[in-house]
Scaffold this active site. Structure first.
Site, PDB file in Angstrom:
ATOM      1  N   ILE A  89      -0.469  -3.077 -14.625  1.00 28.41           N
ATOM      2  CA  ILE A  89      -0.740  -1.706 -15.113  1.00 28.41           C
ATOM      3  C   ILE A  89       0.209  -0.738 -14.400  1.00 28.41           C
ATOM      4  CG2 ILE A  89      -2.461   0.124 -15.381  1.00 28.41           C
ATOM      5  CD1 ILE A  89      -4.657  -1.952 -15.054  1.00 28.41           C
ATOM      6  N   VAL A 101       4.228 -14.161  -7.286  1.00 28.90           N
ATOM      7  CA  VAL A 101       4.854 -12.940  -7.836  1.00 28.90           C
ATOM      8  C   VAL A 101       6.372 -13.109  -7.913  1.00 28.90           C
ATOM      9  CG1 VAL A 101       5.173 -10.447  -7.512  1.00 28.90           C
ATOM     10  CG2 VAL A 101       2.977 -11.504  -6.946  1.00 28.90           C
ATOM     11  N   LYS A 150      -5.758  -1.265  -2.356  1.00 28.16           N
ATOM     12  CA  LYS A 150      -5.254  -0.654  -3.594  1.00 28.16           C
ATOM     13  C   LYS A 150      -5.815   0.757  -3.764  1.00 28.16           C
ATOM     14  CE  LYS A 150      -4.766  -5.191  -5.720  1.00 28.16           C
ATOM     15  NZ  LYS A 150      -5.481  -6.223  -6.486  1.00 28.16           N
ATOM     16  N   VAL A 166      -0.322  -2.342  -6.789  1.00 30.50           N
ATOM     17  CA  VAL A 166      -1.666  -2.006  -7.274  1.00 30.50           C
ATOM     18  C   VAL A 166      -1.806  -2.408  -8.735  1.00 30.50           C
ATOM     19  CG1 VAL A 166      -3.333  -0.149  -7.712  1.00 30.50           C
ATOM     20  CG2 VAL A 166      -1.848  -0.019  -5.724  1.00 30.50           C
ATOM     21  N   GLU A 218      -6.017 -14.147  -3.574  1.00 29.48           N
ATOM     22  CA  GLU A 218      -5.163 -14.008  -2.395  1.00 29.48           C
ATOM     23  C   GLU A 218      -5.126 -15.342  -1.643  1.00 29.48           C
ATOM     24  OE1 GLU A 218      -3.505 -10.953  -1.537  1.00 29.48           O
ATOM     25  OE2 GLU A 218      -4.110 -10.883  -3.618  1.00 29.48           O
ATOM     26  N   GLU A 273       5.367  -0.366  -7.488  1.00 27.52           N
ATOM     27  CA  GLU A 273       4.433  -0.429  -8.623  1.00 27.52           C
ATOM     28  C   GLU A 273       3.553  -1.672  -8.575  1.00 27.52           C
ATOM     29  OE1 GLU A 273       2.402   0.821 -11.171  1.00 27.52           O
ATOM     30  OE2 GLU A 273       4.188   1.983 -11.644  1.00 27.52           O
TER      31      GLU A 273
HETATM   32  N1  HSE Z   1      -5.800 -11.185  -5.555  1.00 26.56           N
HETATM   33  C1  HSE Z   1      -5.449 -10.033  -6.298  1.00 26.56           C
HETATM   34  C2  HSE Z   1      -6.459  -9.841  -7.406  1.00 26.56           C
HETATM   35  C3  HSE Z   1      -4.068 -10.207  -6.888  1.00 26.56           C
HETATM   36  O1  HSE Z   1      -7.260 -10.745  -7.626  1.00 26.56           O
HETATM   37  O2  HSE Z   1      -6.503  -8.799  -8.011  1.00 26.56           O
HETATM   38  C4  HSE Z   1      -3.429  -8.932  -7.296  1.00 26.56           C
HETATM   39  O3  HSE Z   1      -3.317  -8.026  -6.250  1.00 26.56           O
END
Ligand code: HSE
Length: 434
Positions: free
Chosen positions: A137, A14, A206, A133, A191, A130
């Site tokens: 989006i 990220v 989320k 989640v 992850e 933001e």
């Molecule tokens: N590992 C998460 C996913 C990344 O696959 O949605 C974004 O939070």
């Protein structure tokens, strides 16, 4: 006009996406803001070997996050390290230094976001989240501002890109869960520990954040029933297809007369619903409002650049507020104060269910299973059996009409000791009304 200075802590997937956007799109960002957003410092454990994008100008490079947080030139700290230990230290230190914060950290926000926000209010700084989640989006902005005039009744979300990538690959390319997971890892969706994706924990964080935003209650992830996708197999897509359905890992928050029922679990959803067309690493969030009815939000739920856009847009919003000196910040949770959530068990929900069995074939199996269901007043809807040569692990499906999850679980428990079952029955709800 003087630049607003940003310090980026964490150059993983990220962080590096955000940094590239800040470098490449600097001129557009300056035009939109009316002043430059300058990256003044970057911090990463492996900073010595990091190649930074061109065009960032003079920049502090460090492996010690404290040098970023305590730097008087820095106005906003972007915490992009993830996890809950060092990340919390970074946020606490930034608040002490009166630096505004942008974070992509769903776990930390889901576990203690409300506390961090009250610290932030006291310190007079801003907090934006933001990117925590649904990657690209802008669902926080939607719930916090866009439809904040509505009263939310339900949220249905495909909130984990990796699981969705796996499930749609199993469905459409007949590939295995392991194969699709390895690819999702290569593409940077998963992850660090991909169990968080396939066991539903990532989606649960989320959903906790989204539900706090939508319903104004303090929801901790442990309040949310969770079940992952490990037990889903290709045969389930074949049977779901026969029923005009498909299978997705669905985060659901529904306001009922008794209270809010929350779950993250694989569910059958009609093929005709827009959610069934959310493929690959995309996420989709369906929000049902009392006044405005249904709205739907779709986009990439994972990946360096889409999540990077969310981080950069947050940086821009916070930078604008710093420049305008706006004291009227909108809480990232949309509500000034979150109420206490009284968890309502998923056992109280009533749904039709899909039950998939693998059995060693012999006469009388369906009669036995039907008897157990009938004893709990559960009514059969359909029995499906695709042709199979494998009589030792024969799959077949029973669907049942609306029943309470409590009664269904009692029936499944009662089936556990049946000697013809090769594995425990797989029970999935059918989510109608979508
Ligand atoms: N590992 C998460 C996913 C990344 O696959 O949605 C974004 O939070």
């Amino acid at each position: 006009m003087r630049a607003v200075n940003v310090g980026i802590v964490g150059l993983g997937n990220v962080g590096s996406g955000a940094l590239e956007i800040l470098a490449e799109n600097a001129e557009q960002i300056r035009l939109k803001l009316g002043f430059p957003l300058r990256v003044a410092a970057v911090c990463s454990r492996g900073i010595a070997s990091k190649k930074l994008p061109a065009g960032l100008g003079k920049i502090k490079r460090t492996a010690d996050w404290r040098e970023v947080v305590s730097d008087p030139a820095i106005d906003i700290v972007a915490e992009l390290v993830g996890g809950t230990t060092v990340a919390r230290e970074i946020l606490d230190a930034a608040i002490l230094e009166k630096k505004s914060i942008v974070t992509a950290n769903k776990e930390l926000i889901a576990l203690c976001g409300a506390d961090i926000w009250s610290q932030a209010i006291k310190a007079g700084i801003n907090l934006a989240m933001e990117a925590s989640v649904a990657g690209g989006i802008p669902i926080h902005a939607v719930l916090r501002e866009g439809i904040s005039g509505d009263r939310i009744q339900a949220i249905y979300g495909i909130l984990n890109g990796t699981s969705n990538y796996i499930l749609t690959g199993m469905e459409k390319q007949a590939r295995s869960l392991e194969d699709m997971l390895a690819e999702a890892q290569r593409l940077g969706y998963a992850e660090a520990d991909p169990a968080a994706d396939i066991d539903g924990h990532d989606a649960r964080y989320k959903l906790a954040i989204l539900s706090a935003l939508a319903f104004g209650e303090r929801i901790t992830p442990a309040d949310i029933y969770v079940e992952g996708i490990r037990r889903i197999s290709q045969i389930d897509f074949a049977y779901a297809g026969q029923l005009g359905q498909t299978i997705r890992l669905l985060g659901t928050a529904r306001q009922t007369a008794e209270g809010l029922i929350l779950s993250v679990r694989p569910a059958l959803i009609p093929r005709s619903t827009i959610l069934a067309n959310v493929d690959g690493s995309y996420n989709g969030i369906w929000v049902r409002g009392h006044y405005g009815s249904d709205t739907f939000y779709y986009g990439r739920g994972a990946g360096s650049k889409p999540t990077g856009v969310a981080v950069v847009s947050d940086l821009m919003r916070v930078a604008r507020e710093i420049r305008s000196g706006s004291p009227e910040r909108v809480s990232p949770f949309a509500h000034e104060r979150l109420g206490e959530y009284k968890p309502i068990s998923v056992l109280e929900q009533s749904r039709p269910y899909y039950l998939r069995f693998r059995v060693e074939d012999r006469p009388g199996i369906i009669a036995t299973l039907a008897g157990i269901l009938a004893d709990r007043h559960i009514s059969l809807d359909a029995v499906l059996q695709l042709p199979s040569d494998d009589k030792r692990t024969l799959p077949f499906v029973i669907t049942v009409e609306n029943t309470s999850e409590r009664a269904l679980r009692e029936a499944v428990d009662a089936m556990a000791s049946l000697d013809f079952l090769r594995e425990p029955p797989l029970a999935l709800p059918l989510e109608g009304g979508l």
